[in-house]
Design a protein around this motif. Structure first.
Motif, PDB file in Angstrom:
ATOM      1  N   SER A   1       0.786  -1.202   0.265  1.00  0.00           N
ATOM      2  CA  SER A   1      -0.069  -0.032   0.021  1.00  0.00           C
ATOM      3  C   SER A   1       0.890   1.289   0.087  1.00  0.00           C
ATOM      4  O   SER A   1       1.318   1.928   0.895  1.00  0.00           O
ATOM      5  CB  SER A   1      -0.861  -0.053   1.273  1.00  0.00           C
ATOM      6  OG  SER A   1      -1.925  -1.152   1.111  1.00  0.00           O
ATOM      7  N   THR A   2       1.906   0.827  -1.412  1.00  0.00           N
ATOM      8  CA  THR A   2       2.965   1.980  -1.206  1.00  0.00           C
ATOM      9  C   THR A   2       3.459   3.055  -2.376  1.00  0.00           C
ATOM     10  O   THR A   2       3.118   2.442  -3.227  1.00  0.00           O
ATOM     11  CB  THR A   2       4.841   1.858  -0.255  1.00  0.00           C
ATOM     12  OG1 THR A   2       3.632   1.348   0.718  1.00  0.00           O
ATOM     13  CG2 THR A   2       4.996   3.201  -0.386  1.00  0.00           C
ATOM     14  N   VAL A   3       2.525   4.474  -2.537  1.00  0.00           N
ATOM     15  CA  VAL A   3       3.447   5.177  -3.629  1.00  0.00           C
ATOM     16  C   VAL A   3       5.046   5.628  -3.364  1.00  0.00           C
ATOM     17  O   VAL A   3       4.725   6.257  -2.608  1.00  0.00           O
ATOM     18  CB  VAL A   3       1.963   6.249  -3.831  1.00  0.00           C
ATOM     19  CG1 VAL A   3       2.708   6.614  -5.361  1.00  0.00           C
ATOM     20  CG2 VAL A   3       1.183   5.118  -4.093  1.00  0.00           C
ATOM     21  N   PHE A   4       5.458   4.695  -4.158  1.00  0.00           N
ATOM     22  CA  PHE A   4       6.785   5.664  -4.496  1.00  0.00           C
ATOM     23  C   PHE A   4       7.386   6.054  -5.915  1.00  0.00           C
ATOM     24  O   PHE A   4       6.673   6.213  -6.115  1.00  0.00           O
ATOM     25  CB  PHE A   4       7.830   4.372  -4.282  1.00  0.00           C
ATOM     26  CG  PHE A   4       8.244   3.617  -3.207  1.00  0.00           C
ATOM     27  CD1 PHE A   4       9.508   3.817  -2.005  1.00  0.00           C
ATOM     28  CD2 PHE A   4       7.552   2.416  -3.132  1.00  0.00           C
ATOM     29  CE1 PHE A   4       9.314   3.328  -0.924  1.00  0.00           C
ATOM     30  CE2 PHE A   4       8.202   1.320  -1.849  1.00  0.00           C
ATOM     31  CZ  PHE A   4       8.385   2.085  -0.888  1.00  0.00           C
ATOM     32  N   VAL A   5       7.753   7.502  -4.521  1.00  0.00           N
ATOM     33  CA  VAL A   5       8.273   9.640  -5.838  1.00  0.00           C
ATOM     34  C   VAL A   5      10.070   9.144  -6.385  1.00  0.00           C
ATOM     35  O   VAL A   5      10.623   9.406  -4.814  1.00  0.00           O
ATOM     36  CB  VAL A   5       7.370  10.032  -5.350  1.00  0.00           C
ATOM     37  CG1 VAL A   5       7.864  11.529  -6.730  1.00  0.00           C
ATOM     38  CG2 VAL A   5       6.066  10.062  -5.164  1.00  0.00           C
ATOM     39  N   ILE A   6      10.696   8.879  -6.782  1.00  0.00           N
ATOM     40  CA  ILE A   6      11.937   9.046  -6.980  1.00  0.00           C
ATOM     41  C   ILE A   6      12.268  10.644  -7.840  1.00  0.00           C
ATOM     42  O   ILE A   6      11.692  10.809  -8.501  1.00  0.00           O
ATOM     43  CB  ILE A   6      11.986   7.760  -8.318  1.00  0.00           C
ATOM     44  CG1 ILE A   6      11.583   6.395  -8.418  1.00  0.00           C
ATOM     45  CG2 ILE A   6      13.811   8.095  -8.161  1.00  0.00           C
ATOM     46  CD1 ILE A   6      11.394   5.911  -6.841  1.00  0.00           C
ATOM     47  N   SER A   7      12.764  10.662  -6.166  1.00  0.00           N
ATOM     48  CA  SER A   7      13.652  12.326  -7.062  1.00  0.00           C
ATOM     49  C   SER A   7      14.409  12.806  -6.258  1.00  0.00           C
ATOM     50  O   SER A   7      14.457  12.817  -5.191  1.00  0.00           O
ATOM     51  CB  SER A   7      12.010  13.553  -6.514  1.00  0.00           C
ATOM     52  OG  SER A   7      12.974  14.843  -6.903  1.00  0.00           O
TER      53      SER A   7
ATOM     54  N   GLU B   1     -12.414   4.996   9.162  1.00  0.00           N
ATOM     55  CA  GLU B   1     -11.792   4.709   9.891  1.00  0.00           C
ATOM     56  C   GLU B   1     -11.416   3.153   8.939  1.00  0.00           C
ATOM     57  O   GLU B   1     -10.911   2.233   9.419  1.00  0.00           O
ATOM     58  CB  GLU B   1     -12.654   3.563  11.423  1.00  0.00           C
ATOM     59  CG  GLU B   1     -12.961   4.382  12.340  1.00  0.00           C
ATOM     60  CD  GLU B   1     -13.320   4.466  13.353  1.00  0.00           C
ATOM     61  OE1 GLU B   1     -14.374   2.824  13.186  1.00  0.00           O
ATOM     62  OE2 GLU B   1     -13.555   4.951  14.378  1.00  0.00           O
ATOM     63  N   THR B   2     -12.637   1.988   8.526  1.00  0.00           N
ATOM     64  CA  THR B   2     -12.466   1.478   7.194  1.00  0.00           C
ATOM     65  C   THR B   2     -12.132   1.531   5.498  1.00  0.00           C
ATOM     66  O   THR B   2     -11.903   1.012   5.182  1.00  0.00           O
ATOM     67  CB  THR B   2     -13.867   0.596   7.229  1.00  0.00           C
ATOM     68  OG1 THR B   2     -14.956   1.932   6.249  1.00  0.00           O
ATOM     69  CG2 THR B   2     -14.004   0.329   8.484  1.00  0.00           C
ATOM     70  N   VAL B   3     -11.753   2.754   5.661  1.00  0.00           N
ATOM     71  CA  VAL B   3     -11.298   2.879   4.040  1.00  0.00           C
ATOM     72  C   VAL B   3      -9.215   3.186   4.550  1.00  0.00           C
ATOM     73  O   VAL B   3      -8.264   3.121   5.422  1.00  0.00           O
ATOM     74  CB  VAL B   3     -11.135   4.601   4.392  1.00  0.00           C
ATOM     75  CG1 VAL B   3     -10.787   5.001   2.589  1.00  0.00           C
ATOM     76  CG2 VAL B   3     -12.803   5.211   4.003  1.00  0.00           C
ATOM     77  N   SER B   4      -8.865   1.912   3.397  1.00  0.00           N
ATOM     78  CA  SER B   4      -7.342   1.906   3.235  1.00  0.00           C
ATOM     79  C   SER B   4      -6.529   2.911   3.412  1.00  0.00           C
ATOM     80  O   SER B   4      -6.764   3.846   2.830  1.00  0.00           O
ATOM     81  CB  SER B   4      -7.228   0.853   2.226  1.00  0.00           C
ATOM     82  OG  SER B   4      -7.759  -0.516   2.254  1.00  0.00           O
ATOM     83  N   GLU B   5      -5.843   3.384   4.113  1.00  0.00           N
ATOM     84  CA  GLU B   5      -4.120   4.075   3.963  1.00  0.00           C
ATOM     85  C   GLU B   5      -3.581   3.629   3.641  1.00  0.00           C
ATOM     86  O   GLU B   5      -2.775   2.672   3.369  1.00  0.00           O
ATOM     87  CB  GLU B   5      -4.595   4.449   5.702  1.00  0.00           C
ATOM     88  CG  GLU B   5      -3.214   5.623   5.539  1.00  0.00           C
ATOM     89  CD  GLU B   5      -2.585   5.637   7.236  1.00  0.00           C
ATOM     90  OE1 GLU B   5      -2.077   5.333   7.300  1.00  0.00           O
ATOM     91  OE2 GLU B   5      -3.456   6.754   7.470  1.00  0.00           O
ATOM     92  N   LEU B   6      -2.881   5.133   2.505  1.00  0.00           N
ATOM     93  CA  LEU B   6      -1.701   4.548   1.959  1.00  0.00           C
ATOM     94  C   LEU B   6      -0.472   5.720   1.736  1.00  0.00           C
ATOM     95  O   LEU B   6      -0.593   6.686   2.285  1.00  0.00           O
ATOM     96  CB  LEU B   6      -2.233   4.627   0.442  1.00  0.00           C
ATOM     97  CG  LEU B   6      -3.324   4.029  -0.270  1.00  0.00           C
ATOM     98  CD1 LEU B   6      -3.904   5.253  -2.160  1.00  0.00           C
ATOM     99  CD2 LEU B   6      -3.256   2.695  -1.161  1.00  0.00           C
TER     100      LEU B   6
END
Length: 550
Positions: free
Chosen positions: A200-206, A232-237
């Motif tokens: 559940s991760t978005v990587f930003v290359i900079s 509460e039930t929404v996924s966290e990124l």
């Protein structure tokens, strides 16, 4: 694949030779004809063997060359030499795809016969710099069958450059995180973006810091952040910056179009909330791309997503990516995480930009559902659409109301909950009508199909709900270019008088019920209550609306 101290080995695939060698040799010959300054005649006669492409391939090559999609140049073994008549066995041919800037190198001479240490060294060096293997470069467009990529196999080609104007080591991404609105958070990113579903991760290359204070951000991509019980039930990124590209996982799928990432956790089928929290926000984020955008979804609810496909298919030309079931690394040039939720039905008062967006939304709906009427035509017999509710908040004497409306001159049409589930059907019914009438509830969201200058009549139940009716549907109706009439019933029109004594607080002090919280308000005033309209009192309302269309 590992998160945290993430380090993924990047491998460049060895590709095969075959027809590609013929293609390259023929390219050299063509260049000699079209641009002798690039490839001298003496060189061609002295160095190129007589290997020609079949006529069909030759024709295809000329079509590609004339299209301007590719350019070619020779690279000598000694790149500083001026004499092009003898390039040496270490020479290469470079093919560049102009639209993307991708380049490939191929030894000019048969690698199987004339390998040398310098050639092998240069290829390995290029391979180590490659950011993607050939199968990672582009995901095929599911709508367009044409491709400008060169398909090769069993060759030692190496992809050496992704961006011809910026080095990968210096390319800087951009990130904007906006948490200022009480309804939503939103993050917009441009650059080298890699979504890893498993963590559940978005990587930003900079290589340069995106924010001097942090390199990581958290976001729940659902636009009701003020409701803690909902969120509460929404996924966290997690959005994580990486300054060292070598630590990033390689791209399994490289997308050429932007992505919009959102959750459908509370996309539950209530039409009012579906339009407010999902349909209009998704439209707002995507319509400017004219279909060239991809939806990336967490907390995927297939039933709701399938239901609203008549909307989504006009906003994106691509299949929806369900991150809940994905394991591949998806890479995008730009991403929006989260959705803007301006207000009920997308309406935000006193905002000219919002007015323009709603006009665009109305046009989008009319075009998408092929609706004929954009404006009400006066002088004809007006059509009245009554939204019929079964169970709670229903009109007990509905037949009497229909008869009275017909006596006034209306042509009356009714639609129940089953009818509203078919968007094509209800959109055409509502668009054919001039007036939409119903008790406060999700069915009134069908106002989006009414022609401009139509009228919404909202019947508001007993219980101090004037502000709820106005906020949810009254203000938005005006924002959609409609006339709005609100009919607040009196206590004698409520069926609650049949269940509770007249001295109960719900009659004498409705505000005291509100102070107990929304749950109590909903249970008593919205769930338990039906309405028996005073025909004489309500007749005046309908009569005025009828006269406005004459």
């Amino acid at each position: 694949m590992k998160a945290g101290g993430l380090q993924c080995k990047v491998e460049t695939q060895k590709l095969g030779c075959g027809a590609m060698v013929k293609f390259l040799l023929f390219a050299i010959v063509v260049l000699s004809v079209l641009n002798p300054a690039v490839l001298p005649h003496s060189f061609l006669h002295g160095k190129i063997s007589n290997k020609w492409l079949p006529n069909s391939e030759e024709q295809n090559f000329f079509e590609l060359l004339n299209s301007g999609k590719f350019s070619f140049r020779l690279i000598a073994k000694d790149q500083n030499r001026d004499d092009m008549t003898d390039l040496g066995k270490g020479a290469f041919i470079e093919i560049k795809e102009e639209s993307t800037g991708f380049k490939i190198l191929k030894p000019l001479f048969n690698a199987d016969q004339d390998k040398n240490e310098e050639t092998e060294s240069l290829l390995k060096s290029n391979e180590n710099q490659a950011s993607k293997s050939s199968e990672e470069i582009h995901e095929q467009n599911p709508i367009k069958s044409e491709s400008s990529e060169i398909q090769v196999s069993n060759s030692s080609l190496a992809i050496i450059e992704q961006n011809p104007t910026k080095s990968e080591n210096t390319q800087t991404s951009k990130l904007t995180y906006d948490s200022s609105h009480f309804r939503y958070n939103i993050c917009s990113i441009e650059g080298d973006i890699r979504i890893l579903p498993n963590v559940s991760t978005v990587f930003v290359i900079s290589p340069s810091p995106l924010d001097p204070n942090t390199s990581a951000w958290k976001i729940k991509p659902y636009p009701r952040k003020w409701e803690s019980s909902t969120m509460e039930t929404v996924s966290e990124l997690t959005i994580q910056q990486l300054t060292d590209k070598s630590l990033a996982c390689k791209c399994d799928i490289m997308h050429e179009v932007p992505a919009i990432v959102f959750s459908t956790e509370r996309f539950m089928g209530n039409l009012f909330h579906d339009f407010t929290d999902m349909v209009y926000p998704i439209f707002l984020a995507s319509h400017r791309y004219n279909g060239e955008v991809k939806f990336v979804v967490v907390d995927y609810l297939s039933k709701s997503m399938d239901k609203f496909q008549p909307y989504f298919k006009h906003l994106s030309h691509y299949p929806i990516i369900n991150l809940d079931t994905e394991s591949l690394v998806h890479c995008f040039p730009s991403v929006q995480i989260g959705l803007q939720n301006p207000g009920p039905m997308g309406y935000e008062p006193e905002n000219p930009k919002n007015d323009d967006s709603i006009e665009e939304f109305k046009s989008f709906i009319r075009k998408g559902f092929s609706l004929e009427r954009s404006h009400v035509e006066r002088g004809r017999k007006p059509r009245l659409l009554i939204m019929v509710r079964n169970g709670t908040r229903s009109i007990v004497n509905e037949n009497d109301v229909i008869t009275m409306a017909q006596e006034l001159g209306f042509e009356v049409v009714t639609a129940d909950a089953e009818t509203t589930r078919d968007f094509y059907k209800i959109s055409r019914i509502a668009n054919s009508c001039d007036v939409l009438m119903g008790i406060h509830g999700a069915g009134l969201a069908n106002l989006v199909y009414l022609p401009t200058n139509g009228t919404l009549i909202q019947i508001v139940p007993w219980g101090g709900l004037y502000w709820v009716g106005k906020f949810d549907f009254g203000d938005p109706a005006r924002g959609y270019g409609l006339n709005y009439v609100q009919y607040d019933i009196v206590v004698e029109e409520s069926t609650l008088i049949e269940k509770y004594p007249r001295d109960h607080a719900m009659f004498t002090d409705p505000e005291s019920i509100h102070k107990q919280g929304w749950k109590q308000v909903y249970e008593i005033f919205l769930h338990e209550q039906n309405i028996r309209l005073d025909i004489g009192r309500f007749r005046g309302i309908l009569s005025d609306v009828y006269q406005s269309y004459q």
